[in-house]
Design a protein around this motif. Structure first.
Motif, mmCIF file in Angstrom:
data_model
loop_
_atom_site.group_PDB
_atom_site.id
_atom_site.type_symbol
_atom_site.label_atom_id
_atom_site.label_comp_id
_atom_site.label_asym_id
_atom_site.label_seq_id
_atom_site.Cartn_x
_atom_site.Cartn_y
_atom_site.Cartn_z
ATOM 1 N N PRO A 48 -21.587 22.501 -18.916
ATOM 2 C CA PRO A 48 -21.495 21.812 -17.624
ATOM 3 C C PRO A 48 -22.756 22.025 -16.810
ATOM 4 N N SER A 49 -23.058 21.082 -15.947
ATOM 5 C CA SER A 49 -24.302 21.154 -15.184
ATOM 6 C C SER A 49 -24.145 21.883 -13.846
ATOM 7 N N LEU A 50 -22.914 21.944 -13.319
ATOM 8 C CA LEU A 50 -22.722 22.641 -12.049
ATOM 9 C C LEU A 50 -22.845 24.140 -12.238
ATOM 10 N N ASP A 51 -23.547 24.786 -11.314
ATOM 11 C CA ASP A 51 -23.711 26.236 -11.453
ATOM 12 C C ASP A 51 -22.536 26.973 -10.807
ATOM 13 N N ALA A 52 -22.469 28.281 -11.022
ATOM 14 C CA ALA A 52 -21.377 29.098 -10.505
ATOM 15 C C ALA A 52 -21.311 29.046 -8.984
ATOM 16 N N GLY A 53 -22.445 28.905 -8.341
ATOM 17 C CA GLY A 53 -22.459 28.860 -6.889
ATOM 18 C C GLY A 53 -21.686 27.677 -6.339
ATOM 19 N N THR A 54 -21.739 26.542 -7.058
ATOM 20 C CA THR A 54 -20.994 25.364 -6.609
ATOM 21 C C THR A 54 -19.497 25.613 -6.681
ATOM 22 N N TYR A 55 -19.055 26.246 -7.774
ATOM 23 C CA TYR A 55 -17.639 26.596 -7.898
ATOM 24 C C TYR A 55 -17.221 27.483 -6.720
ATOM 25 N N ASP A 56 -18.046 28.466 -6.409
ATOM 26 C CA ASP A 56 -17.754 29.383 -5.305
ATOM 27 C C ASP A 56 -17.722 28.651 -3.967
ATOM 28 N N ASP A 57 -18.650 27.712 -3.788
ATOM 29 C CA ASP A 57 -18.696 26.960 -2.539
ATOM 30 C C ASP A 57 -17.438 26.113 -2.361
ATOM 31 N N VAL A 58 -16.983 25.476 -3.453
ATOM 32 C CA VAL A 58 -15.765 24.661 -3.381
ATOM 33 C C VAL A 58 -14.559 25.541 -3.047
#
Length: 420
Positions: free
Chosen positions: A6-16
């Motif tokens: 996947p292209s989304l990084d872990a930070g994006t998951y955390d932000d969501v």
């Protein structure tokens, strides 16, 4: 095979997660779902001056007598439309129920069904509490019991508060409160009245050394203001959440609500379009909150000659069936003669759906191919239907487990209920 990247990084998951944390908490707090406990199939209202220990058994005896006056069990089942192939088992269930537990939820009425008795109300409230205590101590109390006191509207507020105070004080002062204690707040017209009831519950808990949150209450929806507030919102939805987890049910008041809309007496009914609208709003407001729904009553009583009794059974039975099909699993009964039809229609409703629902659930759990491809939400609804059928005694736990090929605990888990 190479794993997908996947292209989304872990930070994006955390932000969501961070963005939705508040919404997640709100959803869990305000829409906890049903707690899985038993819901009675009806509520019986009895004026406080007529209530006494042993009344439920008397109603059962009177109900059986009405069956005989109306032509017997066969005539009852014919009048309420029970299928021919179900009549033997439903008839046996009804007769057993009337002999063993004719009333599931008994409401001692100190409001409309009781009237204005002045200072006599003090004595009736205290006597009712003592009678409830006697039944609890003797092990013959109805599963659910409580009072409906006068509303928090200005003219009756002080009287309602005094009655609630006296009843609860007498009951709490003589032992543990009944597990199925129910308090009913009628004619609610504002969110503030619900908030006031919460305050009263908190004060009474403190005065009688009760655990916080022990006192809970139903809201009777019988005024236009509860359905549509002056700001154009459905106040009943706000009322549920203003209760702080103390609201257990929404009960529709057929005749007060109809009269307040200017509907002529001869057209006031549980199936009037105005009633259906109010109940649809209630159903939406309660969805996911764990608050249960109850339909109202019919004022047509099964009295008179056999033909009149059967005609009243037919009307009541049709209305009970209509409520069940629309997701209202509870209603009010006003006369012993209503009980046989209530139980006959309720048992027939669950017996009719039992085997088809059990087979669909069996196929779903076994991951087999069937005539219907059920999704998880439908499987949960199937499990819920079966669990409710066992609650009221229409379906035996052993036959449920045999038909589904799973334990009752597994069915409960699929329905989102805690274990029995």
């Amino acid at each position: 095979m190479t794993s997908p990247r996947p292209s989304l990084d872990a930070g994006t998951y955390d932000d969501v997660d961070a963005m939705l944390a508040g919404a997640d908490e709100h959803l869990a707090r305000t829409y906890p779902g049903d707690d899985g406990t038993r819901q009675p199939v009806h509520t019986v209202y009895v004026p406080a001056d007529r209530f006494r220990a042993g009344l439920a058994g008397e109603w059962g005896e009177r109900a059986l007598a009405v069956v005989e006056e109306g032509g017997g069990t066969a005539a009852l089942l014919d009048a309420v439309g029970v299928r021919e192939d179900l009549r033997a088992e439903v008839g046996a269930l009804v007769e057993s129920k009337l002999a063993s537990e004719p009333i599931e939820d008994l409401r001692i009425d100190l409001e409309d069904g009781y009237g204005d008795r002045g200072d006599d109300e003090d004595g009736h409230a205290l006597a009712a509490a003592r009678a409830v205590r006697a039944e609890v101590d003797e092990g013959r109390s109805t599963p659910f019991v409580g009072i409906r006191f006068k509303s928090f509207e200005a003219p009756t507020r002080a009287r309602g508060l005094r009655t609630l105070d006296l009843f609860l004080g007498e009951l709490a002062g003589s032992g543990e409160l009944p597990a199925g204690l129910v308090l009913t707040l009628p004619k609610v017209t504002s969110v503030e009245q619900v908030e006031a009831m919460v305050l009263v519950c908190e004060r009474l808990e403190a005065l009688h050394d009760l655990p916080a949150g022990r006192l809970r209450f139903e809201i009777q929806v019988e005024t236009p203001q509860a359905v549509l507030g002056s700001d154009g919102t459905a106040l009943v939805a706000r009322m549920i959440h203003a209760g702080g987890g103390r609201v257990t049910g929404l009960h529709y008041g057929t005749y007060d609500y109809s009269a307040s809309l200017g509907i002529a007496a001869r057209f006031q009914s549980m199936e009037h379009p105005a009633a259906d609208h109010a109940k649809a709003v209630m159903q939406l407001a309660a969805a996911g909150t764990g608050v249960r729904l109850s339909d109202g009553s019919t004022n047509v009583l099964p009295v008179g000659d056999a033909e009149q009794v059967r005609a009243a059974w037919a009307l009541h039975g049709r209305l009970v069936r209509r409520s069940l099909e629309r997701g209202y699993l509870q209603g009010w009964d006003m006369h012993p003669g209503h009980l046989p039809g209530r139980f006959a229609v309720t048992y027939a409703y669950y017996r009719e759906g039992f085997l088809p629902a059990a087979e669909r659930l069996r196929i779903y759990l076994a991951r087999e191919d069937g005539a219907v491809m059920d999704e998880p939400a439908t499987a949960r609804a199937l499990a819920w239907f079966l669990a409710r059928g066992t609650d009221c005694g229409a379906i035996a736990v052993a036959e449920l487990e045999t038909a589904v090929g799973a334990s009752a605990a597994d069915v409960d888990a699929l329905a989102g209920r805690p274990g029995r």
